[in-house]
Design a protein around this motif. Structure first.
Motif, short mmCIF file in Angstrom:
data_model
loop_
_atom_site.label_atom_id
_atom_site.label_comp_id
_atom_site.label_asym_id
_atom_site.label_seq_id
_atom_site.Cartn_x
_atom_site.Cartn_y
_atom_site.Cartn_z
N ILE A 37 29.61 49.17 37.27
CA ILE A 37 28.96 47.87 37.29
C ILE A 37 27.53 47.96 36.78
O ILE A 37 26.93 49.04 36.74
CB ILE A 37 28.98 47.26 38.70
CG1 ILE A 37 28.18 48.13 39.67
CG2 ILE A 37 30.40 47.07 39.19
CD1 ILE A 37 28.11 47.59 41.08
N PHE A 38 26.95 46.83 36.42
CA PHE A 38 25.55 46.83 36.01
C PHE A 38 24.66 46.98 37.24
O PHE A 38 25.01 46.58 38.34
CB PHE A 38 25.21 45.55 35.22
CG PHE A 38 24.98 44.32 36.06
CD1 PHE A 38 23.70 43.94 36.43
CD2 PHE A 38 26.05 43.52 36.46
CE1 PHE A 38 23.48 42.80 37.19
CE2 PHE A 38 25.83 42.37 37.21
CZ PHE A 38 24.54 42.01 37.58
N ALA A 39 23.51 47.61 37.03
CA ALA A 39 22.55 47.87 38.11
C ALA A 39 23.20 48.60 39.27
O ALA A 39 22.98 48.26 40.43
CB ALA A 39 21.88 46.57 38.56
N SER A 40 24.00 49.60 38.96
CA SER A 40 24.71 50.34 40.01
C SER A 40 23.73 51.13 40.87
O SER A 40 22.61 51.43 40.46
CB SER A 40 25.75 51.28 39.39
OG SER A 40 25.13 52.19 38.49
N ASP A 41 24.20 51.48 42.06
CA ASP A 41 23.37 52.14 43.06
C ASP A 41 23.94 53.52 43.37
O ASP A 41 24.67 54.08 42.56
CB ASP A 41 23.30 51.26 44.31
CG ASP A 41 21.93 51.30 44.96
OD1 ASP A 41 21.25 52.32 44.82
OD2 ASP A 41 21.55 50.32 45.61
N CYS A 42 23.70 54.00 44.56
CA CYS A 42 24.09 55.37 44.91
C CYS A 42 25.37 55.41 45.74
O CYS A 42 26.20 54.51 45.67
CB CYS A 42 22.95 56.06 45.62
SG CYS A 42 21.53 56.35 44.55
N ALA A 43 25.53 56.45 46.58
CA ALA A 43 26.80 56.73 47.24
C ALA A 43 27.30 55.59 48.12
O ALA A 43 28.47 55.20 48.06
CB ALA A 43 26.67 58.01 48.07
N GLY A 44 26.42 55.04 48.97
CA GLY A 44 26.85 53.97 49.85
C GLY A 44 27.34 52.76 49.09
O GLY A 44 28.33 52.12 49.46
N ALA A 45 26.66 52.44 48.00
CA ALA A 45 27.07 51.30 47.16
C ALA A 45 28.40 51.58 46.49
O ALA A 45 29.24 50.69 46.35
CB ALA A 45 26.00 51.00 46.13
N ALA A 46 28.60 52.82 46.03
CA ALA A 46 29.87 53.17 45.38
C ALA A 46 31.04 52.98 46.34
O ALA A 46 32.07 52.38 45.98
CB ALA A 46 29.82 54.61 44.87
N CYS A 47 30.89 53.47 47.56
CA CYS A 47 31.97 53.35 48.54
C CYS A 47 32.22 51.89 48.92
O CYS A 47 33.37 51.45 48.99
CB CYS A 47 31.64 54.17 49.78
SG CYS A 47 31.52 55.95 49.49
N ALA A 48 31.14 51.16 49.17
CA ALA A 48 31.29 49.77 49.62
C ALA A 48 31.88 48.89 48.52
O ALA A 48 32.80 48.10 48.76
CB ALA A 48 29.94 49.23 50.08
N THR A 49 31.35 49.00 47.30
CA THR A 49 31.88 48.16 46.21
C THR A 49 33.28 48.60 45.82
O THR A 49 34.10 47.76 45.41
CB THR A 49 30.96 48.19 44.98
OG1 THR A 49 30.81 49.54 44.51
CG2 THR A 49 29.59 47.60 45.30
N GLY A 50 33.58 49.89 45.94
CA GLY A 50 34.93 50.36 45.63
C GLY A 50 35.95 49.75 46.56
O GLY A 50 36.99 49.24 46.12
N TYR A 51 35.68 49.80 47.86
CA TYR A 51 36.61 49.24 48.84
C TYR A 51 36.75 47.73 48.63
O TYR A 51 37.85 47.18 48.68
CB TYR A 51 36.11 49.54 50.25
CG TYR A 51 37.13 49.28 51.33
CD1 TYR A 51 38.02 50.26 51.72
CD2 TYR A 51 37.20 48.04 51.96
CE1 TYR A 51 38.96 50.03 52.72
CE2 TYR A 51 38.13 47.79 52.95
CZ TYR A 51 39.00 48.79 53.33
OH TYR A 51 39.93 48.55 54.31
N TYR A 52 35.62 47.08 48.39
CA TYR A 52 35.60 45.63 48.17
C TYR A 52 36.46 45.27 46.96
O TYR A 52 37.32 44.37 47.01
CB TYR A 52 34.15 45.21 47.97
CG TYR A 52 33.88 43.73 47.86
CD1 TYR A 52 33.34 43.03 48.94
CD2 TYR A 52 34.09 43.05 46.67
CE1 TYR A 52 33.04 41.67 48.83
CE2 TYR A 52 33.80 41.70 46.55
CZ TYR A 52 33.27 41.02 47.63
OH TYR A 52 32.97 39.68 47.52
N ALA A 53 36.25 45.97 45.83
CA ALA A 53 37.02 45.69 44.62
C ALA A 53 38.50 45.98 44.84
O ALA A 53 39.37 45.27 44.32
CB ALA A 53 36.47 46.51 43.45
N GLY A 54 38.79 47.03 45.62
CA GLY A 54 40.18 47.37 45.89
C GLY A 54 40.91 46.29 46.66
O GLY A 54 42.08 45.99 46.39
#
Length: 656
Positions: free
Chosen positions: A453-470
């Motif tokens: 995604i644009f303006a991506s963040d670090c580990a916590g954001a990866a996990c949270a947005t991944g679960y959300y998108a899933g």
């Protein structure tokens, strides 16, 4: 006697297999694993495609040391709204408010998930009992801001194995050593282009795959090796793993996906490309090493100051907001902190020189309290990416003792390296794929998360947005009655493209390294620290020349080399996107680290907007989107997530 090397894997080049599922996940890093878990929990059949080995792949494969923005943990003194809105303001609204809010609102939920899977998030052995940064009741440990306690120290090296185990338990079909190379699209009943899966290749055997799916989640890496490449030390060219180079961006562009902020790049610092030390391997006081005591060549301590410029007398004071300051943002998520949020920091270099401090500088952990020294050297350095073996274990083996020894700080900045202005990097909330509140792209049925995604963040954001998108992809797939029909010609063309370098003329051939070097030099020369119309168009012309003259000559002798060729072809595509985005923004911009000599005005009001680009049949199309397009973060989130708020989230809090 000359020895011949025999490729150890079966030759399946030319063979083809079609697999089907409800939800296809591309990329097996943190976001991809959580996307697959979310979909599998909802009863969907899931295939996860990963170029490496999921158990240790991606940016977090070797670990990470902190989990930012766990705003709902029981010790937090801030709300998700406060921190998410601070991120947006700090980035002057060239920010991803949707992803930030998901990170802040759901990040701690994902951390509790991780603990259930077997990841370590607490000081369960009481190694740090009584430490100022530890809550002795919950055994959670905090970093940076000890008052507000929204960033947790974690044992990130335990996370990827725990996620791989959970994927297996849930029955997710994981295809390791398989690169995704192109999206499949089809026309739906409304006559619209819709995602229909993807195509790819096994990087050991050369086998071609067609993945047909009702919904696809792209969780691949941000771009790399665009400006930085060293053919002798390839693995040190970028901080992220060698295979993480932005293939998902290239795939999306070819399919007509929208991108924004691709003109943004920062001067390189998160690298060890040729003339610098590996990240975290020298003395500094930033991020993983925060707030290490720094001294000059005479051993004179360099003071920290708070937001208001007041010198701090104790180590403890470095971790607390100034009087009247609500909180400060610190850590790996902020690339250019504003003074009002920055919090404690050592004095700037020019001030230090004027005050008579002498080079070289050193990080001296021996002057810190025992618990602070132990948590920096051994946990933070040791759990962060690429630090456990090359830094922590190797230094310890060679006799480094943080109670006795100092580590020299080199150059400028926390990375301890000084790069040229034209040596750029996708770092600090870079550009990427545009999406809506469902994390869906402009192509229905294709969702994005993590570094995609644009303006991506670090580990916590990866996990949270991944679960959300899933879970959003799962809901989309549940409404599709059947798989869409795909064109056999599309698969045949992609298969031929992928295999062509295996059969190229090797006598006149060139390697992937030669093309990668040519691209990086072209981008430094024509799309570096300062850009203008003439330079950018020269750059595009040169990339077109590479396409005509070099690409047909690329060769590979085995599927692994073939994968590297595919990566560099994707780097070529990403470089074009950057040039197109740079041409489209006809102004300079401080938050985007973007300078044009022909448009020197900095951030004029009419350019305070996202420029969103996509390509269609070879033509680059653009549209403008307001920086605040995501609306009220709390209201929009709750409008789009009533099922989560009423169901799964309630269950999580009830059971924990």
């Amino acid at each position: 006697m000359e020895q011949t090397y025999k490729w150890p894997y079966e030759n399946e080049a030319g063979q083809e297999e079609t697999l089907t599922c409800d939800v296809l996940v591309l990329g097996g890093g943190l976001s991809g694993c959580f996307a697959a878990i979310a979909a599998a929990r909802r009863g969907q059949s899931v295939i996860l495609v990963e170029k490496g080995v999921t158990e240790r792949s991606g940016c977090a494969g070797t670990g990470f040391d902190h989990w930012e923005s766990a705003c709902t943990n029981p010790c937090s003194q801030v709300t998700p709204e406060e921190i998410a809105e601070a991120y947006v303001r700090e980035q002057d609204w060239f920010s991803n408010g949707i992803a930030h809010y998901i990170e802040c609102r759901e990040g701690y939920d994902r951390l509790l998930d991780m603990e259930r899977f077997g990841g370590k998030i607490r000081d369960t052995e009481d190694e740090f009992a009584g430490a100022e940064f530890r809550d002795d009741e919950t055994k959670l440990m905090f970093a940076y801001d000890y008052k507000n306690r929204f960033t947790l120290r974690v044992w990130g090296s335990t996370f990827k194995p725990a996620l791989a185990k959970e994927l297996k338990r849930l029955g997710v079909k994981v295809l390791d050593r398989t690169e995704a190379t192109a999206l499949l699209t089809a026309v739906n009943e409304k006559g619209e282009k819709q995602g229909a899966g993807a195509m790819g290749m096994n990087v050991h055997t050369g086998k071609f795959y067609i993945f047909r799916a009702k919904a696809t989640v792209m969780c691949m890496s941000r771009p790399a090796r665009v400006w930085l490449f060293n053919s002798d030390t390839v693995g040190l060219c970028e901080f992220r793993p060698l295979q993480s180079i932005g293939s998902g961006h290239a795939m999306g562009w070819r399919a007509g996906m929208e991108f924004t902020m691709m003109e943004k790049s920062v001067r390189a610092e998160f690298s060890a490309a040729g003339r610098s030390f590996p990240p975290y391997g020298t003395g500094n006081n930033h991020n993983t090493w925060y707030a290490a005591t720094m001294v000059d060549a005479r051993g004179v301590e360099i003071p920290y100051v708070d937001r208001d410029g007041k010198e701090l007398k104790t180590v403890s004071e470095r971790y607390y907001p100034a009087p009247g300051q609500k909180f400060f943002l610190k850590g790996g998520v902020i690339d250019n902190p504003k003074y009002e949020y920055r919090g404690p920091e050592t004095l700037d270099f020019d001030t230090l020189m004027k005050r008579g401090y002498q080079l070289p500088f050193y990080a001296d952990l021996s002057r810190m309290p025992e618990m602070e020294r132990k948590v920096i050297w051994g946990m933070m350095v040791g759990e962060e990416a690429k630090t456990k073996i090359p830094i922590y274990e190797n230094y310890k083996e060679r006799g480094f003792d943080p109670e006795k020894h100092m580590l020299q700080s080199y150059g400028t900045g926390w990375q301890s390296a000084s790069f040229l202005e034209q040596e750029r990097q996708f770092f600090g909330a870079p550009g990427g794929v545009m999406h809506d509140w469902d994390m869906m792209t402009n192509i229905p049925g294709v969702f994005v998360a993590g570094d995609q995604i644009f303006a991506s963040d670090c580990a916590g954001a990866a996990c949270a947005t991944g679960y959300y998108a899933g879970r959003k992809a799962s809901a989309f797939a549940g409404k599709q009655e059947k798989l869409l029909s795909c064109s056999p010609e599309e698969a045949r063309t992609e298969k031929e493209r992928l295999l062509a370098p295996l059969y190229a003329d090797r006598e006149d051939g060139i390697s992937w390294k030669e093309l990668n070097m040519a691209i990086s030099k072209a981008m430094q020369n024509y799309c570096g620290g300062v850009r203008c119309e003439a330079l950018l168009r020269e750059g595009l012309d040169l990339l077109d020349q590479f396409e005509r003259d070099m690409v047909p000559r690329l060769t590979a002798s085995n599927p692994h080399e073939l994968m590297r060729v595919h990566e560099v072809l994707d780097i070529l595509t990403v470089s074009r996107i950057v040039l197109y985005a740079s041409l489209a923004r006809k102004c300079s911009s401080e938050p985007l680290f973007f300078r044009r000599s022909d448009y020197p005005q900095m951030d004029p009001p009419q350019w305070q907007r996202h420029i969103v680009l996509r390509q269609e049949e070879g033509k680059v199309l653009e549209r403008n989107v307001p920086l605040d397009y995501f609306g009220s973060l709390k209201e929009e989130y709750e409008k789009h997530n009533q099922d989560y708020l009423e169901g799964e989230e309630a269950y999580i809090y009830e059971t924990d």
